[in-house]
Write a protein that holds these residues in place. Structure first.
Motif, PDB file in Angstrom:
ATOM      1  N   ALA A   1     -11.215  -3.387  -2.563  1.00 38.84           N
ATOM      2  CA  ALA A   1     -11.440  -3.895  -3.922  1.00 38.84           C
ATOM      3  C   ALA A   1     -10.198  -3.666  -4.782  1.00 38.84           C
ATOM      4  CB  ALA A   1     -12.650  -3.196  -4.541  1.00 38.84           C
ATOM      5  N   LEU A   2      -9.546  -2.530  -4.592  1.00 41.55           N
ATOM      6  CA  LEU A   2      -8.344  -2.217  -5.364  1.00 41.55           C
ATOM      7  C   LEU A   2      -7.221  -3.219  -5.041  1.00 41.55           C
ATOM      8  CD1 LEU A   2      -7.897   0.235  -7.288  1.00 41.55           C
ATOM      9  CD2 LEU A   2      -6.496   1.219  -5.479  1.00 41.55           C
ATOM     10  N   GLU A   3      -7.093  -3.535  -3.766  1.00 37.33           N
ATOM     11  CA  GLU A   3      -6.076  -4.502  -3.335  1.00 37.33           C
ATOM     12  C   GLU A   3      -6.371  -5.881  -3.938  1.00 37.33           C
ATOM     13  OE1 GLU A   3      -5.267  -4.388   0.841  1.00 37.33           O
ATOM     14  OE2 GLU A   3      -4.384  -6.409   0.889  1.00 37.33           O
ATOM     15  N   VAL A   4      -7.645  -6.282  -3.901  1.00 35.93           N
ATOM     16  CA  VAL A   4      -8.036  -7.579  -4.468  1.00 35.93           C
ATOM     17  C   VAL A   4      -7.797  -7.575  -5.983  1.00 35.93           C
ATOM     18  CG1 VAL A   4      -9.945  -9.204  -4.782  1.00 35.93           C
ATOM     19  CG2 VAL A   4      -9.718  -7.950  -2.620  1.00 35.93           C
ATOM     20  N   ALA A   5      -8.142  -6.456  -6.632  1.00 35.19           N
ATOM     21  CA  ALA A   5      -7.924  -6.344  -8.084  1.00 35.19           C
ATOM     22  C   ALA A   5      -6.447  -6.517  -8.413  1.00 35.19           C
ATOM     23  CB  ALA A   5      -8.429  -4.986  -8.582  1.00 35.19           C
ATOM     24  N   ALA A   6      -5.587  -5.855  -7.635  1.00 40.91           N
ATOM     25  CA  ALA A   6      -4.142  -5.935  -7.884  1.00 40.91           C
ATOM     26  C   ALA A   6      -3.640  -7.355  -7.659  1.00 40.91           C
ATOM     27  CB  ALA A   6      -3.409  -4.951  -6.977  1.00 40.91           C
ATOM     28  N   ALA A   7      -4.141  -8.010  -6.603  1.00 40.20           N
ATOM     29  CA  ALA A   7      -3.637  -9.342  -6.255  1.00 40.20           C
ATOM     30  C   ALA A   7      -4.058 -10.392  -7.278  1.00 40.20           C
ATOM     31  CB  ALA A   7      -4.135  -9.722  -4.857  1.00 40.20           C
ATOM     32  N   GLY A   8      -5.289 -10.287  -7.789  1.00 39.25           N
ATOM     33  CA  GLY A   8      -5.794 -11.326  -8.690  1.00 39.25           C
ATOM     34  C   GLY A   8      -5.768 -10.926 -10.149  1.00 39.25           C
ATOM     35  N   GLY A   9      -5.377  -9.673 -10.443  1.00 37.58           N
ATOM     36  CA  GLY A   9      -5.403  -9.182 -11.821  1.00 37.58           C
ATOM     37  C   GLY A   9      -6.819  -8.970 -12.331  1.00 37.58           C
TER      38      GLY A   9
ATOM     39  N   GLY B   1      -0.488   3.077   3.488  1.00 37.74           N
ATOM     40  CA  GLY B   1       0.211   3.518   2.281  1.00 37.74           C
ATOM     41  C   GLY B   1       0.393   2.393   1.274  1.00 37.74           C
ATOM     42  N   THR B   2       0.849   2.754   0.090  1.00 35.13           N
ATOM     43  CA  THR B   2       1.017   1.802  -1.007  1.00 35.13           C
ATOM     44  C   THR B   2       1.975   0.659  -0.650  1.00 35.13           C
ATOM     45  OG1 THR B   2       0.439   3.385  -2.733  1.00 35.13           O
ATOM     46  CG2 THR B   2       1.904   1.595  -3.370  1.00 35.13           C
ATOM     47  N   ALA B   3       3.095   0.979   0.039  1.00 32.49           N
ATOM     48  CA  ALA B   3       4.128  -0.038   0.277  1.00 32.49           C
ATOM     49  C   ALA B   3       3.570  -1.226   1.067  1.00 32.49           C
ATOM     50  CB  ALA B   3       5.316   0.584   1.007  1.00 32.49           C
ATOM     51  N   ALA B   4       2.751  -0.934   2.107  1.00 32.98           N
ATOM     52  CA  ALA B   4       2.214  -2.006   2.953  1.00 32.98           C
ATOM     53  C   ALA B   4       1.243  -2.879   2.156  1.00 32.98           C
ATOM     54  CB  ALA B   4       1.511  -1.401   4.164  1.00 32.98           C
ATOM     55  N   VAL B   5       0.382  -2.237   1.355  1.00 28.52           N
ATOM     56  CA  VAL B   5      -0.600  -2.998   0.577  1.00 28.52           C
ATOM     57  C   VAL B   5       0.118  -3.823  -0.491  1.00 28.52           C
ATOM     58  CG1 VAL B   5      -2.667  -2.822  -0.863  1.00 28.52           C
ATOM     59  CG2 VAL B   5      -2.317  -1.185   1.002  1.00 28.52           C
ATOM     60  N   ARG B   6       1.106  -3.216  -1.090  1.00 29.31           N
ATOM     61  CA  ARG B   6       1.841  -3.861  -2.173  1.00 29.31           C
ATOM     62  C   ARG B   6       2.518  -5.153  -1.719  1.00 29.31           C
ATOM     63  NH1 ARG B   6       5.177  -1.646  -6.867  1.00 29.31           N
ATOM     64  NH2 ARG B   6       6.706  -3.279  -7.114  1.00 29.31           N
ATOM     65  N   LYS B   7       2.987  -5.140  -0.473  1.00 27.33           N
ATOM     66  CA  LYS B   7       3.631  -6.335   0.076  1.00 27.33           C
ATOM     67  C   LYS B   7       2.639  -7.509   0.094  1.00 27.33           C
ATOM     68  CE  LYS B   7       6.815  -8.737   2.233  1.00 27.33           C
ATOM     69  NZ  LYS B   7       6.213 -10.002   1.804  1.00 27.33           N
ATOM     70  N   ARG B   8       1.413  -7.228   0.566  1.00 26.81           N
ATOM     71  CA  ARG B   8       0.392  -8.293   0.607  1.00 26.81           C
ATOM     72  C   ARG B   8       0.046  -8.761  -0.813  1.00 26.81           C
ATOM     73  NH1 ARG B   8      -1.966  -4.814   4.644  1.00 26.81           N
ATOM     74  NH2 ARG B   8      -3.529  -4.033   3.175  1.00 26.81           N
ATOM     75  N   VAL B   9      -0.026  -7.787  -1.747  1.00 23.63           N
ATOM     76  CA  VAL B   9      -0.347  -8.116  -3.138  1.00 23.63           C
ATOM     77  C   VAL B   9       0.731  -9.033  -3.720  1.00 23.63           C
ATOM     78  CG1 VAL B   9      -0.513  -7.142  -5.468  1.00 23.63           C
ATOM     79  CG2 VAL B   9      -1.757  -6.070  -3.572  1.00 23.63           C
ATOM     80  N   GLU B  10       1.990  -8.714  -3.441  1.00 25.92           N
ATOM     81  CA  GLU B  10       3.098  -9.520  -3.984  1.00 25.92           C
ATOM     82  C   GLU B  10       3.023 -10.959  -3.483  1.00 25.92           C
ATOM     83  OE1 GLU B  10       6.630  -7.370  -2.912  1.00 25.92           O
ATOM     84  OE2 GLU B  10       6.389  -5.956  -4.590  1.00 25.92           O
TER      85      GLU B  10
END
Ligand SMILES: [Zn+2]
Length: 504
Positions: A205-213, A405-414
């Motif tokens: 959910a956090l990853e989806v929240a970050a990706a879609g705002g 970790g954050t870096a891997a998730v962040r890449k998908r979010v970007e």
């Protein structure tokens, strides 16, 4: 004896207006000082401070009739930051200093009685306003020199004492123009997602929240890591762009809590106590009103824990800020504005007894319903994602798998954010959460194969129209994370899982 003018800036929140300070010094009549132009009490006191500071610099306060005017007269001029501009206007009016270095120069600083120049709040937004108004040069308190150097395109000089400014105006000395060494604010180290054990749904959910705002609601017993996860959301968001960094740093400057001497590049994380006052939430206070939590979280994340305890007034204030993207504060002398575009994370226990495991709850069903019901309504309509936290068990701790970790998730979010930005760029939206329901339902309507599940839910009344809009927004984000051009039935089904069944 003459009429001379200097320049200062009046701040309304983070908006500034150039103020002309005029001093008319005339011989004859009784020696007196008059101050025109709606000054507040602090400003009235400033004429006494300015006189003491000038005399303590061994300069002569003119033994004549001094009239000081601030204009435009209709603007409120609050606070103490005009002292230096007033002092220089009087000295120039009395022909104790030559006027030419004052041309195109804006002056900031409160004067101590002994002539020292004290730092002022909001230097950064004030300088931005001065530059916009065509000022070429600024004299700022020495302690604010580092902050002032964040603004490019205007010459910045630092002074610690009125005596130094007088020497500079007489061309007998120079002021400090060196930018001090820049130290990065320590806030750059956002905690990493690899510290969070278990909670696969909430992490997702956090990853989806970050990706879609999307705004996010986490419901779960205490100790399940709701705060830990929310803190890590900032690490998943893109770094601030240059204009965003200026906005965020300007708000810190007005709040008087600038963490370092560099622009803030990381989205801020603000987690106030749930019993905070309305002014602490949306801004307020005497003098130059301070920004509230919603503005300190601008371009970042606002976490409100124990959200069911917030009460109707705070929830309503939050809703207004979310809807308008800014806060407007009515003041005695006008309205001021603070930006407030933040991502909201609400966290709550499932019931008042707040057990470690749902099984242990002692609350009758109607008490549980009433508790979570406090959150429903117009604010929750804007929260696209709702997720249940699982109790942490021994199994979670020993599951063995290393959390991502954050870096891997962040890449998908970007990548997902880039896809959304491109799709909505013609409309001026950046993220899926900004897209209004009617646009999703009509202009970007999905084929019936994709929305079948949703349509049936609407037909039988299991889903409200607003719930369906939330579901569509989330489905687009899931498709973006998946690299799909548009949501398919699997994305719509997964988006429905993020629905809170009690309050959909
Ligand atoms: Zn309970």
């Amino acid at each position: 004896m003459a009429l001379r003018r200097t320049w200062a800036v009046a701040l309304f929140g983070v908006d500034g207006v150039l103020v002309e300070v005029e001093a008319d010094v005339r011989k004859g009549g009784l020696p007196s000082v008059q101050l025109l132009g709606l000054p507040d009490t602090a400003l009235q006191e400033s004429k006494n401070r300015v006189r003491a500071a000038i005399q303590n610099c061994k300069e002569d306060w003119p033994a004549s009739c001094v009239t000081l005017a601030l204009s435009p007269a209709a603007l409120p001029k609050t606070g103490t930051s005009y002292d230096l501009a007033l002092a220089c206007a009087v000295l120039a009016g009395a022909e104790l200093v030559p006027p030419h270095r004052l041309a195109g120069t804006v002056l900031f600083g409160e004067l101590a009685l002994d002539g020292r120049i004290r730092p002022v709040r909001g230097l950064l937004p004030a300088l931005l306003a001065a530059r916009r108004a065509g000022m070429r040069r600024a004299v700022v308190p020495a302690e604010g020199l580092a902050e002032a150097h964040l603004v490019e395109g205007i010459e910045v000089l630092g002074a610690g004492h009125l005596r130094d400014v007088v020497g500079w105006l007489r061309e007998l000395g120079e002021l400090d123009r060196r930018p001090p060494p820049v130290d990065q604010p320590p806030a750059e180290d956002v905690p990493d997602l690899s510290d969070v054990l278990g909670q696969p749904e909430a992490r997702w959910a956090l990853e989806v929240a970050a990706a879609g705002g999307h705004h996010l609601l986490m419901v779960g017993p205490p100790g399940t890591g709701k705060t830990m996860l929310a803190k890590r959301l900032c690490g998943l968001l893109p770094s601030l762009t240059a204009p965003e960094a200026l906005e965020v740093t300007a708000i810190c400057s007005v709040a008087g809590d600038l963490p370092g001497t560099a622009l803030i590049r990381t989205p801020p994380f603000v987690a106030p106590h749930p019993t905070l006052s309305i002014p602490a939430l949306i801004g307020g206070g005497t003098g130059l009103a301070k920004p509230g939590a919603v503005s300190r979280a601008h371009r970042g994340v606002l976490l409100l824990d124990e959200a069911c305890e917030l009460g109707a007034k705070r929830l309503e204030a939050l809703r207004t800020a979310l809807e308008e993207g800014e806060v407007r504060l009515a003041r005695r002398d006008g309205t001021l504005r603070y930006p407030a575009r933040f991502q909201l994370v609400l966290a709550t226990n499932p019931c008042p007894c707040a057990p470690a495991r749902d099984l242990d709850c002692q609350c009758p069903p109607q008490v549980r319903r009433r508790y979570l019901g406090k959150l429903s309504g117009p604010l929750l309509d804007r929260v696209d994602l709702r997720v249940r936290m699982r109790p942490i068990t021994a199994m979670t701790v020993h599951s063995g798998a290393e959390p991502e970790g954050t870096a891997a998730v962040r890449k998908r979010v970007e990548d997902a954010r880039a896809a959304a930005r491109e799709r909505w760029s013609a409309h001026g939206w950046q993220t899926n959460t900004e897209v209004p329901g009617p646009v999703l339902r009509r202009e970007f309507a999905l084929p019936v194969e994709a929305t079948g599940l949703l349509d049936r839910g609407l037909e039988v009344g299991a889903i409200t129209a607003r719930g369906a809009d939330r579901c569509l927004r989330v489905a687009w984000t899931l498709a973006d994370l998946d690299g799909s051009d548009q949501p398919g039935p699997e994305h719509v089904a997964a988006a429905l899982e993020f629905r809170d069944r009690r309050a959909a």
